[in-house]
Write a protein that holds these residues in place. Structure first.
Motif, PDB file in Angstrom:
ATOM      1  N   TRP A 235      -4.934   3.017   0.612  1.00  0.00           N
ATOM      2  CA  TRP A 235      -5.900   2.725   1.667  1.00  0.00           C
ATOM      3  C   TRP A 235      -5.455   3.216   3.046  1.00  0.00           C
ATOM      4  O   TRP A 235      -6.301   3.533   3.891  1.00  0.00           O
ATOM      5  CB  TRP A 235      -6.210   1.235   1.700  1.00  0.00           C
ATOM      6  N   GLN A 236      -4.157   3.327   3.281  1.00  0.00           N
ATOM      7  CA  GLN A 236      -3.702   3.766   4.597  1.00  0.00           C
ATOM      8  C   GLN A 236      -3.965   5.259   4.838  1.00  0.00           C
ATOM      9  O   GLN A 236      -3.839   5.728   5.968  1.00  0.00           O
ATOM     10  CB  GLN A 236      -2.217   3.466   4.756  1.00  0.00           C
ATOM     11  N   PHE A 244      -9.927  -1.856   8.595  1.00  0.00           N
ATOM     12  CA  PHE A 244     -10.137  -2.651   7.388  1.00  0.00           C
ATOM     13  C   PHE A 244     -11.575  -2.538   6.875  1.00  0.00           C
ATOM     14  O   PHE A 244     -12.074  -3.429   6.187  1.00  0.00           O
ATOM     15  CB  PHE A 244      -9.737  -4.117   7.607  1.00  0.00           C
ATOM     16  N   GLN A 245     -12.204  -1.429   7.211  1.00  0.00           N
ATOM     17  CA  GLN A 245     -13.516  -1.090   6.687  1.00  0.00           C
ATOM     18  C   GLN A 245     -13.352   0.082   5.718  1.00  0.00           C
ATOM     19  O   GLN A 245     -12.378   0.822   5.788  1.00  0.00           O
ATOM     20  CB  GLN A 245     -14.468  -0.694   7.829  1.00  0.00           C
ATOM     21  N   THR A 261      -0.074  -0.425   1.660  1.00  0.00           N
ATOM     22  CA  THR A 261       0.543  -1.156   2.761  1.00  0.00           C
ATOM     23  C   THR A 261       2.009  -0.748   2.913  1.00  0.00           C
ATOM     24  O   THR A 261       2.777  -0.816   1.957  1.00  0.00           O
ATOM     25  CB  THR A 261       0.443  -2.668   2.513  1.00  0.00           C
TER      26      THR A 261
END
Length: 372
Positions: A235-236, A244-245, A261
């Motif tokens: 996700w990063q 955080f969308q 993360t």
């Protein structure tokens, strides 16, 4: 040279430490980082992530400056294997340009990863050496219009022999191939200007010559970034990660090569050593390294111990490898005398900027004694 920062490394007070090619000494400034980290955990609030991300960004900026890279072209993660796999996952291995040319002097993770991509069509061509030094003429002959990627070490982990990156990059680009360089064995002890070289990808890490721990980095030539979409991702890597969308696409810069993360502690620790080395300057570090390795070679030659590493300064990295009978046992005999080196087929001796010529003389005298 060594005296200027030697007192920053407590390990040096316990032994003659010449194992920097395997694991470098860590400066005492790290103690405050660890203390702050524990205090953060003890009094946890979610807001600490903002400061941690700032710390990561500062480390990325310092890394980029150290290797001559522009801002936004460097990413970090836990290890080189993770980052190399992300590079590999960017490509479509369709013939005719599906060959990955590498060598038999790589650290084992490199061929292991490239061979795993054979299931997707990669054709892996391993250039043999017939010895501890790379046959660069043969390597260049094998890099042609069918080659997608050339993957080489800046210096061999087993002999310290370096690769002429300027010559390789020029040839590879002339036939449309990209170059991936594993610089783990050289970054921090040899100059490396990624922009001047025009190299496509450079991998390295903190726990050897860079006096850090547990973190690796990846440089990507900025012009390549828009066309690279790693399939091994997290996700990063997205363009809206810290909102955080859901992200619509990849981050514009090298963050697209990050994963999930992050674990910030290793970067915060590693920044301490990087700042010390940056303060000394890589040209001064290299000059001191060459004096030290030349001293090792002179002692070995006088004692009749075969030198495996190149004796020519411009072809020698930071380590000198010696062909010592029963070398692994010799390593342990030396350790019993608080003389620390490593053994990987050959006995490997890696002095750094904080080591002295007196230490090298003492170490080599002990080596001669235990081998007799």
């Amino acid at each position: 040279m060594a005296d200027s920062i030697r007192d920053q490394f407590p390990l040096l007070g316990t032994c003659v430490y010449l194992n920097n090619n395997s694991t470098g000494a860590v400066p005492k400034g790290v103690e405050s980082v660890l203390s702050d980290y524990w205090e953060t955990l003890r009094t946890w609030r979610d807001g600490v992530w903002e400061g941690w991300h700032d710390g990561l960004d500062e480390y990325l900026g310092a890394l980029a400056a150290f290797i001559g890279a522009p801002p936004g072209s460097v990413a970090v993660d836990a290890n080189l294997s993770t980052l190399l796999a992300r590079i590999a996952s960017c490509f479509d291995y369709r013939a005719p340009r599906n060959r990955v040319v590498t060598t038999d002097l790589e650290f084992p993770t490199v061929p292991f990863i490239w061979k795993a991509f054979r299931r997707y069509g990669a054709e892996v061509d391993v250039v043999g050496t017939g010895g501890p030094h790379l046959d660069e003429d043969e390597l260049l002959r094998r890099v042609d219009e069918r080659t997608l990627i050339v993957s080489v070490p800046h210096a061999s982990f087993s002999s310290g022999a370096t690769v002429d990156l300027e010559r390789l990059v020029e040839h590879a680009h002339s036939v449309g191939a990209l170059v991936v360089v594993d610089a783990f064995q050289t970054v921090g002890v040899m100059p490396l200007d990624v922009t001047a070289l025009g190299v496509d990808f450079v991998l390295g890490g903190a726990h050897k010559w860079m006096c850090g721990v547990g973190t690796a980095f990846l440089y990507v030539r900025p012009g390549l970034l828009p066309g690279l979409e790693p399939a091994a991702t997290g996700w990063q890597a997205g363009d809206r990660a810290l909102t955080f969308q859901p992200s619509a696409g990849y981050a514009a810069d090298a963050r697209r090569f990050t994963g999930g993360t992050p674990f910030p502690l290793t970067a915060l620790i590693s920044r301490v050593g990087l700042e010390l080395l940056s303060g000394v300057g890589i040209e001064a570090i290299r000059a001191h390294s060459l004096v030290c390795t030349e001293r090792i070679i002179a002692h070995a030659t006088e004692a009749g111990i075969p030198v495996v590493s190149p004796v020519e300064p411009h072809r020698r990295g930071g380590v000198v490898c010696l062909d010592v009978p029963d070398g692994e046992a010799v390593k342990y005999r030396l350790a019993a005398r608080d003389m620390i080196c490593s053994w990987r087929t050959y006995l490997r001796i890696g002095p750094h900027v904080y080591n002295t010529l007196d230490e090298i003389d003492e170490f080599m005298a002990a080596l001669v004694a235990v081998t007799r």
